[in-house]
Design a protein around this motif. Structure first.
Motif, PDB file in Angstrom:
ATOM      1  N   ILE A 302       0.973  -0.824   0.417  1.00  0.00           N
ATOM      2  CA  ILE A 302      -0.196  -0.016  -0.204  1.00  0.00           C
ATOM      3  C   ILE A 302       1.017   0.884   0.323  1.00  0.00           C
ATOM      4  O   ILE A 302       2.193   1.122   0.763  1.00  0.00           O
ATOM      5  CB  ILE A 302      -1.254  -0.517   1.239  1.00  0.00           C
ATOM      6  N   ARG A 303       0.109   2.284  -0.858  1.00  0.00           N
ATOM      7  CA  ARG A 303       1.402   3.443  -0.900  1.00  0.00           C
ATOM      8  C   ARG A 303       0.068   4.416  -0.421  1.00  0.00           C
ATOM      9  O   ARG A 303      -1.263   5.220  -0.995  1.00  0.00           O
ATOM     10  CB  ARG A 303       1.573   3.766  -2.328  1.00  0.00           C
ATOM     11  N   LEU A 304       0.389   5.253   0.842  1.00  0.00           N
ATOM     12  CA  LEU A 304      -0.738   6.304   0.585  1.00  0.00           C
ATOM     13  C   LEU A 304       0.315   8.074   0.898  1.00  0.00           C
ATOM     14  O   LEU A 304       1.167   7.844   1.578  1.00  0.00           O
ATOM     15  CB  LEU A 304      -1.020   6.030   2.952  1.00  0.00           C
ATOM     16  N   GLU A 305      -0.857   8.992   0.216  1.00  0.00           N
ATOM     17  CA  GLU A 305       0.059  10.153   0.732  1.00  0.00           C
ATOM     18  C   GLU A 305      -0.969  11.195   1.338  1.00  0.00           C
ATOM     19  O   GLU A 305      -2.126  11.479   0.970  1.00  0.00           O
ATOM     20  CB  GLU A 305       0.286  10.762  -1.085  1.00  0.00           C
ATOM     21  N   LEU A 306      -0.662  11.656   1.942  1.00  0.00           N
ATOM     22  CA  LEU A 306      -1.184  12.317   2.857  1.00  0.00           C
ATOM     23  C   LEU A 306      -0.228  13.819   2.763  1.00  0.00           C
ATOM     24  O   LEU A 306       0.531  14.126   2.420  1.00  0.00           O
ATOM     25  CB  LEU A 306      -0.778  11.924   4.929  1.00  0.00           C
ATOM     26  N   ALA A 307      -1.950  14.431   2.535  1.00  0.00           N
ATOM     27  CA  ALA A 307      -1.844  16.467   2.553  1.00  0.00           C
ATOM     28  C   ALA A 307      -2.793  16.645   3.422  1.00  0.00           C
ATOM     29  O   ALA A 307      -4.021  16.415   3.617  1.00  0.00           O
ATOM     30  CB  ALA A 307      -1.737  16.724   1.112  1.00  0.00           C
ATOM     31  N   SER A 308      -1.979  17.630   4.356  1.00  0.00           N
ATOM     32  CA  SER A 308      -2.630  18.981   5.435  1.00  0.00           C
ATOM     33  C   SER A 308      -2.696  20.197   4.963  1.00  0.00           C
ATOM     34  O   SER A 308      -1.449  20.543   4.642  1.00  0.00           O
ATOM     35  CB  SER A 308      -2.018  18.641   6.778  1.00  0.00           C
ATOM     36  N   ARG A 309      -4.046  20.569   5.258  1.00  0.00           N
ATOM     37  CA  ARG A 309      -4.016  22.222   5.204  1.00  0.00           C
ATOM     38  C   ARG A 309      -2.993  22.609   7.089  1.00  0.00           C
ATOM     39  O   ARG A 309      -3.939  22.366   7.930  1.00  0.00           O
ATOM     40  CB  ARG A 309      -5.003  22.831   4.834  1.00  0.00           C
ATOM     41  N   CYS A 310      -1.936  23.074   6.641  1.00  0.00           N
ATOM     42  CA  CYS A 310      -1.774  23.604   8.231  1.00  0.00           C
ATOM     43  C   CYS A 310      -1.710  24.794   8.673  1.00  0.00           C
ATOM     44  O   CYS A 310      -1.810  25.339   9.927  1.00  0.00           O
ATOM     45  CB  CYS A 310       0.070  23.282   8.160  1.00  0.00           C
ATOM     46  N   GLY A 311      -1.735  26.067   7.867  1.00  0.00           N
ATOM     47  CA  GLY A 311      -2.203  27.802   8.279  1.00  0.00           C
ATOM     48  C   GLY A 311      -0.872  28.200   8.104  1.00  0.00           C
ATOM     49  O   GLY A 311       0.514  27.800   7.556  1.00  0.00           O
ATOM     50  N   ALA A 312      -0.605  28.986   8.580  1.00  0.00           N
ATOM     51  CA  ALA A 312       0.279  29.599   8.501  1.00  0.00           C
ATOM     52  C   ALA A 312       1.225  29.638   9.192  1.00  0.00           C
ATOM     53  O   ALA A 312       3.113  30.849   8.967  1.00  0.00           O
ATOM     54  CB  ALA A 312       0.316  31.510   8.922  1.00  0.00           C
ATOM     55  N   THR A 313       1.745  29.261   9.999  1.00  0.00           N
ATOM     56  CA  THR A 313       2.604  29.278  10.561  1.00  0.00           C
ATOM     57  C   THR A 313       3.252  27.310  11.736  1.00  0.00           C
ATOM     58  O   THR A 313       1.683  27.174  10.833  1.00  0.00           O
ATOM     59  CB  THR A 313       2.583  30.228  12.370  1.00  0.00           C
ATOM     60  N   THR A 314       3.760  27.117  11.631  1.00  0.00           N
ATOM     61  CA  THR A 314       3.718  25.950  12.409  1.00  0.00           C
ATOM     62  C   THR A 314       3.466  25.098  13.382  1.00  0.00           C
ATOM     63  O   THR A 314       2.963  23.957  13.387  1.00  0.00           O
ATOM     64  CB  THR A 314       5.106  25.735  12.636  1.00  0.00           C
ATOM     65  N   ASP A 315       3.118  25.991  14.651  1.00  0.00           N
ATOM     66  CA  ASP A 315       2.472  25.385  15.567  1.00  0.00           C
ATOM     67  C   ASP A 315       2.881  23.606  15.828  1.00  0.00           C
ATOM     68  O   ASP A 315       4.156  24.122  16.159  1.00  0.00           O
ATOM     69  CB  ASP A 315       1.121  25.708  15.560  1.00  0.00           C
TER      70      ASP A 315
END
Length: 774
Positions: A302-315
């Motif tokens: 299995i290959r999973l590719e995750l992408a998330s919206r993190c916002g303007a700073t690292t937090d």
């Protein structure tokens, strides 16, 4: 949960395993429980409000604050130029400004703070600022950030084996995508803080925060003072869910700055709309999958590719996205696996910790994979899930940790039998065959959730136990109470040590001047860490009392017994308070500190390998739903849950956590939708537009049981297991059931692409997309 459903303790009252009510329950109901905004205000107290950016991304050319300064009641205004120390309120990366400098990075970013004689005066004045902006290009979505290559840190990879070869050799292969939105914390008590100036630049801050030590350190950094000059206190929060782990910092620090500069107490109580606009959410994710499997549905690669919206700073996005990778396997073994994770920087408020800390998003992805495999093969989804569970010889995670405590197979089988899964699946099929408009769905999904902070040094806690001469006991520890019942659990642990009624034990406010350098109450570790630290402190005092009693009554210290009827020393039995009085007169120290550091954990982030968790918590949920194919509306009809909490410290509290976590997860996946305008403004910024579950959304039938055979194989406090976060992911069964209901609306077209939250609009769109599928 009905009173009759709460398990009763085997023996004793007030000790560990007793189903005691929350220690503040009476005060909550009576309205006498004190939160930050309930504290009496000293004469001269000022009230703070922030002036916020209206632009998603812009250069700040000028800020005219004349109208703010001239507004009624205004006493002072603070900008970045007024900060004596460092303009930073970030948890570690150094990129979160208390007040913006040079440019605005998202709508709702603080530009300045105003303090006035009333909350209303401060809020009104804050909106009078005139800001000249030069707009800059703004990235608002995952897609836009991916196209621009905008990342908060380099993409990460985890995996093992030859994935391309496994995919090519598999008898079956499919690919797909699922997207899920973020989630507003919607704590009942908004962000709040009260700062009291002291002598020589010292400051005492009451804050609604999960992380008092971090607030202390950030106040010291911004003020240019030492940690010892700052005391942060937390009695309780009216909810937090991760939203007060880092997000409370700006509010507390701004109050501390204003208090030290004006010499007057300063309080902030965020308006709900401002709170929702200013603070981060659960991360929105998109997950692409490519999976190869055999005729039984067992995954080969299995290959999973995750992408998330993190916002303007690292937090906290690096750790949150790491945990999404950790939990992309959920309860399943992958012979060959590659997990890629992209952490995208956008011009939206920085997303942050939320119950589950990335784990739910990873689990949603793999549960969709299981449903997709079952649909492709025409097999029962539960059978496919069971075929892929961890087991003997198939027990190593993608990050190299051996699963030593796997109880998922027997727990799932027990729930399936108790809830009559097979018969109910047949009944759902029969219903769907006989109804044209209404369609039902049924799904049973598991949870395997790792317990420990994945940042290793955070796995530590301290406590201070004071035994008074009258036999009463006071405890202070580093954990914070946000409604989850941590304080009553710790009180029970200490009461058990001394064998005294829990009414004798008082747990006080969490304070940085009593227990220093504490970790956040997060990662489901509050009872594990602080309970063990308090236990160790209490044991120290108990050993001193035993040694004193042994010398006093001429017996061996090891033979001294503490019982509910009193302390037994040789031929003497005396009340606990009498022994304490004698020990005090005998000059025996009756206070002790305790410390605990989680053993056996280690992790190499560079290779994404190691043992990041001490153990796993397990659970399973069976959800039955019905949808209206004309309107897209749905109802969760029934839920059966079996959850593993090890040996429960307090079954009443744990059952409440399971139910609350499930409902919150259900809300995330069904009704709670964050909507941003094209200019970056949050449109769902109030209860009128953001829909959390209500009492009517609770399933008509919820059967929740704690697994009776549960026992932590690790030496946790009384062999218990964490319960804060894992139950939220039981609600993935609702999304899975809704997906099957949509599939039943258009038979023979396969599994729909139903994203979360599964709002009525998305349900209708998924049905229409199935109808158009070739």
């Amino acid at each position: 949960m009905a009173e009759a459903d709460i398990p009763r303790p085997g023996a004793g009252t007030g000790f560990v395993a007793a189903p005691l009510r929350h220690d503040s329950a009476g005060a909550h109901v009576a309205g006498t429980a004190r939160y930050v905004d309930d504290m009496p205000e000293a004469p001269g107290t000022l009230h703070l409000a922030f002036g916020l950016s209206t632009q998603a991304h812009a250069r700040i050319e000028a800020i005219d604050l004349d109208a703010v300064r001239a507004a009624p009641g205004v006493v002072a205004i603070f900008t970045a130029a007024d900060i004596p120390g460092v303009n930073d309120v970030s948890p570690f990366a150094g990129d979160d400004r208390l007040f913006a400098e040079g440019s605005a990075l998202y709508v709702g970013q603080p530009l300045f703070a105003v303090v006035a004689t009333s909350t209303k005066a401060a809020r009104v004045a804050a909106r009078l600022a005139k800001v000249d902006y030069t707009p800059l290009p703004a990235l608002l979505t995952i897609a836009a950030a991916r196209a621009a290559g905008s990342l908060i840190e380099p993409s990460q990879r985890m995996g093992r084996g030859d994935v391309p070869a496994a995919l090519d050799a598999a008898p079956h292969r499919l690919a797909g995508r699922i997207a899920m939105g973020g989630q507003e914390h919607f704590y009942l008590e908004g962000q709040a803080a009260l700062a009291l100036p002291g002598e020589d630049g010292q400051v005492h801050v009451l804050s609604s925060t999960q992380h008092p030590s971090e607030i202390q350190h950030l106040i010291a950094k911004v003020l240019g003072r030492s940690h010892a000059d700052v005391t942060v206190e937390v009695r309780r929060m009216g909810g937090a869910f991760g939203g007060k782990e880092t997000q409370a910092a700006a509010f507390a620090v701004a109050c501390a700055l204003a208090a030290t500069r004006t010499g007057r107490p300063v309080k902030v109580r965020a308006d709900r709309d401002d709170d929702m606009v200013m603070t981060g959410k659960r991360h929105a994710f998109e997950i692409d999958y490519d999976v190869g499997f055999d005729d039984a549905g067992r995954i080969a690669g299995i290959r999973l590719e995750l992408a998330s919206r993190c916002g303007a700073t690292t937090d906290l996005s690096p750790a949150i996205n790491d945990r999404a990778m950790f939990h992309s396997d959920n309860s399943y073994y992958f012979p060959a696996v590659e997990i890629l994770s992209h952490r995208l920087k956008t011009n939206t408020v920085s997303d942050t910790a939320f119950r589950g800390f990335g784990g739910p998003q990873g689990m949603v992805g793999i549960e969709r994979v299981m449903d997709a495999i079952a649909a492709r093969l025409g097999r029962d989804p539960l059978a496919v899930r069971q075929a892929n569970l961890y087991g003997p010889g198939r027990d190593v995670t993608p990050y190299g940790m051996t699963v030593e405590d796997n109880v998922a197979p027997e727990l799932i089988a027990e729930l399936a039998e108790a809830a009559d899964y097979t018969a109910r699946a047949e009944a759902v099929a029969a219903f769907n065959a006989g109804h044209r408009i209404l369609k039902k769905g049924l799904a049973l999904t598991p949870v395997k959730f790792g317990i420990s902070f994945t940042t290793t040094h955070l796995n530590q806690a301290g406590a201070l136990v004071l035994v008074y001469a009258d036999g009463s006991i006071q405890i202070n520890h580093g954990g914070t109470e946000m409604g989850q019942g941590l304080m009553v659990k710790v009180a029970q642990i200490v009461a058990e040590v001394f064998q005294v009624p829990v009414e004798r034990v008082r747990v006080t406010s969490t304070r940085t001047d009593k227990v220093p350098n504490t970790s956040a109450t997060a990662a489901s570790s509050g009872a594990d860490l602080n309970g063990m630290a308090a236990f160790n402190a209490a044991q120290t005092v108990r050993e001193r009392l035993a040694a004193f009693a042994a010398e006093k009554f001429g017996c061996d210290a090891g033979s001294v017994r503490f019982t509910p009827d009193g302390v037994v020393a040789g031929d003497e039995i005396l009340p606990f308070d009498a022994l304490c009085r004698m020990a005090h007169l005998g000059r025996v120290s009756l206070s002790a500190t305790g410390f605990y550091a989680t053993p056996r954990i280690h992790y190499d982030r560079a290779t994404h390998s190691g043992r990041p968790f001490l153990y796993f918590a397990y659970g399973a949920a069976l959800s039955e739903v019905v949808i209206d194919t004309l309107t897209g509306e749905h109802k969760v009809l029934a839920v059966d849950i079996l959850h593993d909490v090890g040996r429960s410290l307090n079954p009443a509290i744990d059952l409440g956590q399971v139910e609350g976590g499930f409902i919150q997860g259900m809300g995330w996946l069904t009704t709670e939708e964050l909507v941003f305008a094209d200019d970056g403004r949050l449109l769902t910024h109030a209860p009128s537009t953001y829909k959390i579950p209500t009492a009517s959304d609770r399933p008509a039938r919820m059967t929740i049981r704690l697994w009776e055979r549960g026992r932590n194989a690790e030496a946790t406090i009384h062999r218990s297991k964490a319960v804060g976060e894992p139950p939220l992911m039981l609600a993935i069964s609702v999304l899975s059931a809704l997906t099957h209901a949509v599939a039943a609306a258009v038979p023979g077209k396969g599994l729909p692409d139903l994203d979360a939250p599964a709002t009525p609009e998305r349900v209708l769109m998924a049905i229409e997309a199935l109808r158009r599928r070739g």
